[in-house]
Design a protein around this motif. Structure first.
Motif, PDB file in Angstrom:
ATOM      1  N   ILE A 132       0.851  -1.203   0.000  1.00  0.00           N
ATOM      2  CA  ILE A 132       0.000   0.000   0.000  1.00  0.00           C
ATOM      3  C   ILE A 132       0.885   1.251   0.000  1.00  0.00           C
ATOM      4  CG2 ILE A 132      -1.789   1.258   1.275  1.00  0.00           C
ATOM      5  CD1 ILE A 132      -2.733  -1.496   0.364  1.00  0.00           C
ATOM      6  N   GLY A 133       0.618   2.154  -0.935  1.00  0.00           N
ATOM      7  CA  GLY A 133       1.289   3.452  -0.967  1.00  0.00           C
ATOM      8  C   GLY A 133       0.350   4.520  -0.418  1.00  0.00           C
ATOM      9  N   LEU A 134       0.936   5.597   0.112  1.00  0.00           N
ATOM     10  CA  LEU A 134       0.132   6.663   0.729  1.00  0.00           C
ATOM     11  C   LEU A 134       0.767   8.021   0.419  1.00  0.00           C
ATOM     12  CD1 LEU A 134      -2.129   7.510   2.746  1.00  0.00           C
ATOM     13  CD2 LEU A 134      -0.526   7.050   4.601  1.00  0.00           C
ATOM     14  N   ALA A 135      -0.029   8.939  -0.081  1.00  0.00           N
ATOM     15  CA  ALA A 135       0.474  10.290  -0.368  1.00  0.00           C
ATOM     16  C   ALA A 135      -0.604  11.299  -0.010  1.00  0.00           C
ATOM     17  CB  ALA A 135       0.840  10.416  -1.840  1.00  0.00           C
ATOM     18  N   LYS A 136      -0.185  12.555   0.197  1.00  0.00           N
ATOM     19  CA  LYS A 136      -1.189  13.587   0.510  1.00  0.00           C
ATOM     20  C   LYS A 136      -1.000  14.782  -0.402  1.00  0.00           C
ATOM     21  CE  LYS A 136       1.572  15.519   4.243  1.00  0.00           C
ATOM     22  NZ  LYS A 136       1.660  15.978   5.617  1.00  0.00           N
ATOM     23  N   THR A 137      -2.109  15.475  -0.637  1.00  0.00           N
ATOM     24  CA  THR A 137      -2.054  16.678  -1.467  1.00  0.00           C
ATOM     25  C   THR A 137      -3.141  17.641  -1.019  1.00  0.00           C
ATOM     26  OG1 THR A 137      -2.062  17.538  -3.726  1.00  0.00           O
ATOM     27  CG2 THR A 137      -3.606  15.751  -3.270  1.00  0.00           C
ATOM     28  N   LYS A 138      -2.898  18.927  -1.284  1.00  0.00           N
ATOM     29  CA  LYS A 138      -3.959  19.909  -1.033  1.00  0.00           C
ATOM     30  C   LYS A 138      -4.442  20.489  -2.355  1.00  0.00           C
ATOM     31  CE  LYS A 138      -3.106  21.309   3.659  1.00  0.00           C
ATOM     32  NZ  LYS A 138      -2.722  22.291   4.628  1.00  0.00           N
ATOM     33  N   ASP A 139      -3.600  20.379  -3.386  1.00  0.00           N
ATOM     34  CA  ASP A 139      -3.922  21.068  -4.645  1.00  0.00           C
ATOM     35  C   ASP A 139      -3.908  20.158  -5.876  1.00  0.00           C
ATOM     36  OD1 ASP A 139      -1.253  20.506  -4.821  1.00  0.00           O
ATOM     37  OD2 ASP A 139      -0.590  22.593  -4.827  1.00  0.00           O
ATOM     38  N   PHE A 140      -3.658  18.895  -5.711  1.00  0.00           N
ATOM     39  CA  PHE A 140      -3.552  17.929  -6.815  1.00  0.00           C
ATOM     40  C   PHE A 140      -2.428  18.301  -7.792  1.00  0.00           C
ATOM     41  CE2 PHE A 140      -7.427  16.671  -4.902  1.00  0.00           C
ATOM     42  CZ  PHE A 140      -7.544  15.312  -5.160  1.00  0.00           C
ATOM     43  N   LYS A 141      -1.462  19.112  -7.274  1.00  0.00           N
ATOM     44  CA  LYS A 141      -0.277  19.429  -8.072  1.00  0.00           C
ATOM     45  C   LYS A 141       0.941  18.843  -7.378  1.00  0.00           C
ATOM     46  CE  LYS A 141      -2.147  23.539 -10.191  1.00  0.00           C
ATOM     47  NZ  LYS A 141      -2.703  24.775  -9.685  1.00  0.00           N
ATOM     48  N   THR A 142       1.082  19.136  -6.085  1.00  0.00           N
ATOM     49  CA  THR A 142       2.174  18.562  -5.305  1.00  0.00           C
ATOM     50  C   THR A 142       1.634  17.402  -4.476  1.00  0.00           C
ATOM     51  OG1 THR A 142       3.192  20.714  -5.175  1.00  0.00           O
ATOM     52  CG2 THR A 142       3.973  19.071  -3.606  1.00  0.00           C
ATOM     53  N   PHE A 174      -9.203  -6.301   6.338  1.00  0.00           N
ATOM     54  CA  PHE A 174      -8.708  -5.969   7.679  1.00  0.00           C
ATOM     55  C   PHE A 174      -8.736  -4.452   7.886  1.00  0.00           C
ATOM     56  CE2 PHE A 174      -7.139 -10.182   6.963  1.00  0.00           C
ATOM     57  CZ  PHE A 174      -7.078 -10.771   8.204  1.00  0.00           C
ATOM     58  N   LEU A 175      -8.607  -4.048   9.152  1.00  0.00           N
ATOM     59  CA  LEU A 175      -8.572  -2.628   9.508  1.00  0.00           C
ATOM     60  C   LEU A 175      -7.324  -2.373  10.346  1.00  0.00           C
ATOM     61  CD1 LEU A 175     -10.501   0.036   9.728  1.00  0.00           C
ATOM     62  CD2 LEU A 175     -10.893  -0.790  12.032  1.00  0.00           C
ATOM     63  N   SER A 176      -6.617  -1.286  10.059  1.00  0.00           N
ATOM     64  CA  SER A 176      -5.463  -0.886  10.873  1.00  0.00           C
ATOM     65  C   SER A 176      -5.640   0.572  11.265  1.00  0.00           C
ATOM     66  CB  SER A 176      -4.166  -1.063  10.099  1.00  0.00           C
ATOM     67  OG  SER A 176      -4.052  -2.392   9.663  1.00  0.00           O
ATOM     68  N   GLN A 177      -5.023   0.967  12.374  1.00  0.00           N
ATOM     69  CA  GLN A 177      -5.266   2.301  12.917  1.00  0.00           C
ATOM     70  C   GLN A 177      -3.954   3.023  13.202  1.00  0.00           C
ATOM     71  OE1 GLN A 177      -8.531   2.031  15.872  1.00  0.00           O
ATOM     72  NE2 GLN A 177      -8.401  -0.173  15.571  1.00  0.00           N
ATOM     73  N   SER A 178      -4.005   4.341  13.093  1.00  0.00           N
ATOM     74  CA  SER A 178      -2.790   5.132  13.316  1.00  0.00           C
ATOM     75  C   SER A 178      -3.142   6.505  13.873  1.00  0.00           C
ATOM     76  CB  SER A 178      -2.044   5.309  11.992  1.00  0.00           C
ATOM     77  OG  SER A 178      -1.001   6.234  12.143  1.00  0.00           O
ATOM     78  N   PRO A 179      -2.399   6.973  14.883  1.00  0.00           N
ATOM     79  CA  PRO A 179      -2.654   8.326  15.396  1.00  0.00           C
ATOM     80  C   PRO A 179      -2.026   9.394  14.512  1.00  0.00           C
ATOM     81  CG  PRO A 179      -0.903   7.278  16.661  1.00  0.00           C
ATOM     82  CD  PRO A 179      -1.379   6.254  15.669  1.00  0.00           C
ATOM     83  N   ASP A 180      -1.030   9.018  13.682  1.00  0.00           N
ATOM     84  CA  ASP A 180      -0.199  10.020  13.019  1.00  0.00           C
ATOM     85  C   ASP A 180       0.129   9.713  11.563  1.00  0.00           C
ATOM     86  OD1 ASP A 180       1.328   7.814  13.347  1.00  0.00           O
ATOM     87  OD2 ASP A 180       2.775   8.715  14.720  1.00  0.00           O
ATOM     88  N   LEU A 181      -0.442   8.669  10.991  1.00  0.00           N
ATOM     89  CA  LEU A 181      -0.166   8.226   9.613  1.00  0.00           C
ATOM     90  C   LEU A 181       1.255   7.670   9.452  1.00  0.00           C
ATOM     91  CD1 LEU A 181      -1.848  11.154   7.650  1.00  0.00           C
ATOM     92  CD2 LEU A 181      -2.778   8.854   7.973  1.00  0.00           C
ATOM     93  N   VAL A 182       1.969   7.495  10.556  1.00  0.00           N
ATOM     94  CA  VAL A 182       3.317   6.915  10.509  1.00  0.00           C
ATOM     95  C   VAL A 182       3.289   5.509  11.097  1.00  0.00           C
ATOM     96  CG1 VAL A 182       5.716   7.141  11.306  1.00  0.00           C
ATOM     97  CG2 VAL A 182       4.401   9.174  10.663  1.00  0.00           C
ATOM     98  N   TYR A 183       2.785   5.405  12.309  1.00  0.00           N
ATOM     99  CA  TYR A 183       2.749   4.121  13.012  1.00  0.00           C
ATOM    100  C   TYR A 183       1.345   3.540  12.935  1.00  0.00           C
ATOM    101  CZ  TYR A 183       7.260   5.659  14.543  1.00  0.00           C
ATOM    102  OH  TYR A 183       8.544   6.098  14.549  1.00  0.00           O
ATOM    103  N   TRP A 184       1.247   2.345  12.396  1.00  0.00           N
ATOM    104  CA  TRP A 184      -0.046   1.682  12.218  1.00  0.00           C
ATOM    105  C   TRP A 184      -0.100   0.439  13.090  1.00  0.00           C
ATOM    106  CZ3 TRP A 184      -3.958   3.708   9.221  1.00  0.00           C
ATOM    107  CH2 TRP A 184      -3.608   4.801   8.411  1.00  0.00           C
ATOM    108  N   GLY A 185      -1.227   0.269  13.776  1.00  0.00           N
ATOM    109  CA  GLY A 185      -1.398  -0.907  14.623  1.00  0.00           C
ATOM    110  C   GLY A 185      -2.856  -1.123  14.940  1.00  0.00           C
ATOM    111  N   ASN A 192       5.321   3.886   3.337  1.00  0.00           N
ATOM    112  CA  ASN A 192       4.276   2.878   3.163  1.00  0.00           C
ATOM    113  C   ASN A 192       3.761   2.427   4.532  1.00  0.00           C
ATOM    114  OD1 ASN A 192       4.850   3.004   0.455  1.00  0.00           O
ATOM    115  ND2 ASN A 192       6.068   1.133   0.429  1.00  0.00           N
ATOM    116  N   PRO A 193       2.447   2.387   4.713  1.00  0.00           N
ATOM    117  CA  PRO A 193       1.901   1.992   6.021  1.00  0.00           C
ATOM    118  C   PRO A 193       2.232   0.552   6.420  1.00  0.00           C
ATOM    119  CG  PRO A 193       0.173   2.890   4.588  1.00  0.00           C
ATOM    120  CD  PRO A 193       1.414   2.829   3.775  1.00  0.00           C
ATOM    121  N   PHE A 194       2.255  -0.352   5.443  1.00  0.00           N
ATOM    122  CA  PHE A 194       2.428  -1.780   5.785  1.00  0.00           C
ATOM    123  C   PHE A 194       3.501  -2.410   4.906  1.00  0.00           C
ATOM    124  CE2 PHE A 194      -2.319  -0.953   5.721  1.00  0.00           C
ATOM    125  CZ  PHE A 194      -2.370  -0.511   7.027  1.00  0.00           C
TER     126      PHE A 194
END
Ligand code: BMA
Length: 340
Positions: free
Chosen positions: A133-143, A187-198, A149-151
């Motif tokens: 699983i890959g994970l990225a964030k954007t506010k403007d769909f440009k950057t 399955f479901l996994s949880q994270s307080p900060d998008l870094v550590y998943w458990g 990776n979470p897992f």
């Protein structure tokens, strides 16, 4: 007035076509299907399994799975005024790491996009010594800033909920193998900060009374918050002598403990029946990846990939789908448990 409530922001101009008078199913297809056809832009053979969200000034934006004419999947941004006719960028979506350095996957497919507060998160299947699983964030769909990776591999069908629950981000995923995975539960996994998943939980197992979801299941669009719980569309796979058949299923998860299944529909809600679903690069595939929904009207539009060749659109309403799930509820294995 709908009987059940969707809890989200209102969408004035969402794509919509009324239920045909003779329709006895809980979901109906757009007359414009497939809305993205083959060879949509130069060098791209097929666009399918893609995620769209609402954007500024009543327009729509999305992250699409595009495959080049040399058959390598990557992600690409598309824009639309009506959610039906799409214009794609000339270049593939590029990502940077948190320090701004280029960080692009070798391949990327099956994106989901989820808005949480004022950020959009893209979750996709990425190359990481096998599919992960890959994970990225954007506010403007440009950057697009790619996060770690979470897992670990092998994993596919990652999708996040549109808000934190119990102070944690929530991600559905499906542990896989390196190939065409002949098994799989959600399955479901949880994270307080998008870094550590458990706090990993089992949500739903494949199987049930019918065979359409007997081989494996996987998350689809971001779950929709409703008065009944989280409405989750997903894909279920049947193994046949001619290969896998992918259908769309629907379930309702507990609002506060989303690893608990409250209702699960025994019947598929959409299955390959139209030529663009039954014939294509991979035949017999209906693969939901996104929804647009409006609390005021109770309307839900579902974007799905068809036959690994096209983007298609189907509709339902919160009342149609929730009643159908409840009327056809089946309890499978330990799905109703918290899944610790
Ligand atoms: C799955 C994924 C999907 C695809 C489906 C059918 O494993 O790769 O992208 O739609 O197979 O080919």
């Amino acid at each position: 007035m709908s009987k059940y409530k969707i809890i989200s922001e209102e969408i004035e101009n969402m794509p919509w076509e009324d239920k045909p008078l003779n329709c006895i199913e809980p979901m109906w297809r757009s007359v414009h299907n497939p809305i993205v056809k083959r060879n949509p832009i130069k060098g791209i053979a097929r666009i399918f399994n893609s995620a769209v969200v609402t954007w500024r000034d009543g327009t729509f934006i999305g992250v699409f799975r595009a495959e080049t004419v040399y058959t390598l999947p990557h992600l690409r941004v598309g824009r639309s005024n009506d959610g039906i006719q799409w214009h794609f960028e000339d270049k593939q979506l590029e990502m940077v790491d948190e320090s701004g350095k280029s960080w692009n996957p070798y391949y990327a497919y099956d994106p989901r996009v989820v808005k949480i507060d004022d950020e959009y998160f893209v979750i996709w299947c990425t190359e990481a010594h096998g599919p992960a699983i890959g994970l990225a964030k954007t506010k403007d769909f440009k950057t697009f800033v790619r996060l770690e990776n979470p897992f670990i591999p092998f994993n596919r069908n990652g999708v996040m909920f549109p808000r934190k629950i119990n102070n944690n981000y929530q991600m559905l995923s499906r542990a896989s193998d390196n190939g065409h995975t002949p098994f799989g539960d959600i399955f479901l996994s949880q994270s307080p900060d998008l870094v550590y998943w458990g706090k990993h939980r089992h949500v739903m197992q494949s199987g049930g009374e019918g065979w359409w979801q007997g081989l494996k299941i996987g998350g689809g669009p971001a779950p929709i918050e409703t008065s009944e719980g989280w409405l989750m569309f997903y894909h279920g796979v049947c193994n046949t002598c001619n290969g896998y058949v992918y259908s769309m299923g629907a379930a309702i998860l507990d609002k506060d403990e989303p690893s608990k299944v409250k209702y699960r529909c025994r019947n598929y809600v959409l299955t390959p029946e139209k030529e663009y679903e039954e014939r294509g690069f991979v035949s017999n595939v209906v693969f939901p990846c996104a929804t647009i929904h409006d609390p005021k009207t109770g309307r839900i539009a579902i974007y799905y990939g068809a036959a690994d060749s096209y983007v298609a659109l189907a509709y339902t309403t919160i009342d149609d789908i929730v009643d159908y799930i409840k009327e056809n509820h089946e309890s499978v294995g330990r799905d109703g448990e918290i899944g610790k």
